[in-house]
Design a protein around this motif. Structure first.
Motif, mmCIF file in Angstrom:
data_model
loop_
_atom_site.group_PDB
_atom_site.id
_atom_site.type_symbol
_atom_site.label_atom_id
_atom_site.label_comp_id
_atom_site.label_asym_id
_atom_site.label_seq_id
_atom_site.Cartn_x
_atom_site.Cartn_y
_atom_site.Cartn_z
ATOM 1 N N GLU A 80 0.842 -1.197 0.000
ATOM 2 C CA GLU A 80 0.000 0.000 0.000
ATOM 3 C C GLU A 80 0.878 1.248 0.000
ATOM 4 O OE1 GLU A 80 -3.992 1.794 2.115
ATOM 5 O OE2 GLU A 80 -2.982 0.111 3.071
ATOM 6 N N GLY A 81 0.532 2.197 -0.839
ATOM 7 C CA GLY A 81 1.300 3.424 -0.971
ATOM 8 C C GLY A 81 2.308 3.360 -2.105
ATOM 9 N N ARG A 82 2.799 2.190 -2.415
ATOM 10 C CA ARG A 82 3.723 2.004 -3.538
ATOM 11 C C ARG A 82 2.995 1.390 -4.728
ATOM 12 N NH1 ARG A 82 7.754 3.073 -6.842
ATOM 13 N NH2 ARG A 82 8.575 1.244 -7.855
ATOM 14 N N HIS A 83 2.357 0.253 -4.511
ATOM 15 C CA HIS A 83 1.712 -0.485 -5.592
ATOM 16 C C HIS A 83 0.207 -0.279 -5.663
ATOM 17 C CE1 HIS A 83 5.421 -2.882 -4.687
ATOM 18 N NE2 HIS A 83 5.585 -2.586 -5.957
ATOM 19 N N TYR A 84 -0.398 0.138 -4.569
ATOM 20 C CA TYR A 84 -1.840 0.373 -4.604
ATOM 21 C C TYR A 84 -2.229 1.438 -3.593
ATOM 22 C CZ TYR A 84 -2.583 -2.514 -0.393
ATOM 23 O OH TYR A 84 -2.582 -3.021 0.877
ATOM 24 N N GLY A 142 -11.568 4.638 1.353
ATOM 25 C CA GLY A 142 -12.595 3.605 1.188
ATOM 26 C C GLY A 142 -12.046 2.199 1.118
ATOM 27 N N ARG A 143 -12.905 1.272 0.779
ATOM 28 C CA ARG A 143 -12.541 -0.134 0.679
ATOM 29 C C ARG A 143 -11.989 -0.490 -0.695
ATOM 30 N NH1 ARG A 143 -16.917 -4.049 2.075
ATOM 31 N NH2 ARG A 143 -15.138 -5.419 2.114
ATOM 32 N N LYS A 144 -12.329 0.306 -1.704
ATOM 33 C CA LYS A 144 -11.901 0.058 -3.075
ATOM 34 C C LYS A 144 -10.378 0.152 -3.173
ATOM 35 C CE LYS A 144 -13.077 0.098 -7.598
ATOM 36 N NZ LYS A 144 -13.761 -1.025 -8.165
ATOM 37 N N THR A 145 -9.763 -0.803 -3.865
ATOM 38 C CA THR A 145 -8.323 -0.811 -4.069
ATOM 39 C C THR A 145 -8.032 -0.507 -5.525
ATOM 40 O OG1 THR A 145 -8.042 -2.493 -2.360
ATOM 41 C CG2 THR A 145 -6.238 -2.231 -3.913
ATOM 42 N N LEU A 146 -7.155 0.464 -5.766
ATOM 43 C CA LEU A 146 -6.697 0.778 -7.115
ATOM 44 C C LEU A 146 -5.191 0.555 -7.168
ATOM 45 C CD1 LEU A 146 -8.725 4.006 -7.957
ATOM 46 C CD2 LEU A 146 -9.167 1.662 -8.725
ATOM 47 N N TYR A 147 -4.758 -0.226 -8.150
ATOM 48 C CA TYR A 147 -3.350 -0.569 -8.299
ATOM 49 C C TYR A 147 -2.676 0.412 -9.249
ATOM 50 C CZ TYR A 147 -4.602 -4.794 -5.886
ATOM 51 O OH TYR A 147 -5.041 -5.661 -4.940
ATOM 52 N N ILE A 148 -1.438 0.788 -8.933
ATOM 53 C CA ILE A 148 -0.677 1.741 -9.738
ATOM 54 C C ILE A 148 0.194 0.942 -10.707
ATOM 55 C CG2 ILE A 148 0.960 3.667 -9.684
ATOM 56 C CD1 ILE A 148 0.054 4.014 -6.679
ATOM 57 N N TRP A 149 -0.232 0.900 -11.963
ATOM 58 C CA TRP A 149 0.387 0.043 -12.958
ATOM 59 C C TRP A 149 1.876 0.332 -13.156
ATOM 60 C CZ3 TRP A 149 0.826 -4.342 -14.853
ATOM 61 C CH2 TRP A 149 1.530 -4.577 -16.017
ATOM 62 N N GLU A 150 2.266 1.567 -13.266
ATOM 63 C CA GLU A 150 3.666 1.904 -13.554
ATOM 64 C C GLU A 150 4.615 1.394 -12.468
ATOM 65 O OE1 GLU A 150 1.124 4.279 -16.081
ATOM 66 O OE2 GLU A 150 1.089 3.967 -13.922
ATOM 67 N N HIS A 151 4.206 1.460 -11.211
ATOM 68 C CA HIS A 151 5.058 0.962 -10.126
ATOM 69 C C HIS A 151 5.137 -0.563 -10.147
ATOM 70 C CE1 HIS A 151 4.554 4.821 -7.500
ATOM 71 N NE2 HIS A 151 5.028 5.074 -8.706
ATOM 72 N N ILE A 152 4.036 -1.218 -10.422
ATOM 73 C CA ILE A 152 4.013 -2.685 -10.487
ATOM 74 C C ILE A 152 4.867 -3.158 -11.653
ATOM 75 C CG2 ILE A 152 2.560 -4.702 -10.918
ATOM 76 C CD1 ILE A 152 0.332 -3.156 -9.364
ATOM 77 N N GLU A 153 4.718 -2.524 -12.803
ATOM 78 C CA GLU A 153 5.484 -2.902 -13.988
ATOM 79 C C GLU A 153 6.991 -2.734 -13.750
ATOM 80 O OE1 GLU A 153 4.882 -2.145 -18.695
ATOM 81 O OE2 GLU A 153 4.884 -0.362 -17.439
ATOM 82 N N THR A 154 7.391 -1.636 -13.140
ATOM 83 C CA THR A 154 8.801 -1.386 -12.834
ATOM 84 C C THR A 154 9.353 -2.447 -11.891
ATOM 85 O OG1 THR A 154 8.554 0.999 -13.123
ATOM 86 C CG2 THR A 154 10.418 0.260 -11.796
ATOM 87 N N ASP A 155 8.620 -2.743 -10.832
ATOM 88 C CA ASP A 155 9.107 -3.694 -9.837
ATOM 89 C C ASP A 155 9.092 -5.133 -10.348
ATOM 90 O OD1 ASP A 155 9.498 -1.493 -8.269
ATOM 91 O OD2 ASP A 155 7.964 -1.990 -6.794
ATOM 92 N N MET A 156 8.174 -5.469 -11.239
ATOM 93 C CA MET A 156 8.153 -6.816 -11.817
ATOM 94 C C MET A 156 9.385 -7.053 -12.680
ATOM 95 S SD MET A 156 4.157 -7.578 -12.846
ATOM 96 C CE MET A 156 4.658 -8.082 -14.433
ATOM 97 N N ALA A 157 9.860 -6.020 -13.359
ATOM 98 C CA ALA A 157 11.006 -6.145 -14.255
ATOM 99 C C ALA A 157 12.329 -6.141 -13.507
ATOM 100 C CB ALA A 157 10.984 -5.013 -15.275
#
Length: 77
Positions: free
Chosen positions: A32-36, A42-57
Motif C-alpha cells: 500500500e502506498g507504492r503499488h496500490y 474507502g474499501r476500493k483498491t486501485l493498483y498503480i500500474w507503472e510501479h508494479i510494472e517497474t518492480d516486476m522487471a
C-alpha cells in the motif's frame, strides 16, 4: 500521469487470478502506498500500474546462484 487499475484489470495484465492478487500478493509483494492505494479512505483498491510494472522487471540478486539440496545443503554454481 499514473494508470490506476482495479484488481480484475491488473489480473488481466499480469496473468494472475484476481483472488491470488487479493489473498497472496497484496500486502506481501504489492504494498500500500507504492503499488496500490485506497482512494478517499474507502474499501476500493486501485493498483498503480507503472510501479508494479517497474518492480516486476527488477531482477533480484542476492549474491551467487545456489540450488537447495534435499539434504539441507546448497549447490553453488
Amino acid at each position: 500521469m499514473q494508470t490506476y487499475l482495479t484488481t480484475d484489470e491488473l489480473s488481466a495484465r499480469i496473468k494472475y487470478d484476481s483472488r491470488t492478487i487479493r489473498e497472496r500478493l497484496k500486502d506481501s509483494v504489492l504494498l500500500e502506498g507504492r503499488h496500490y492505494i485506497r482512494p478517499f479512505g474507502g474499501r476500493k483498491t486501485l493498483y498503480i500500474w507503472e510501479h508494479i510494472e517497474t518492480d516486476m522487471a527488477r531482477v533480484k540478486t542476492n549474491g551467487p546462484v545456489s540450488i537447495p539440496m534435499s539434504s539441507g545443503g546448497r549447490l553453488h554454481g
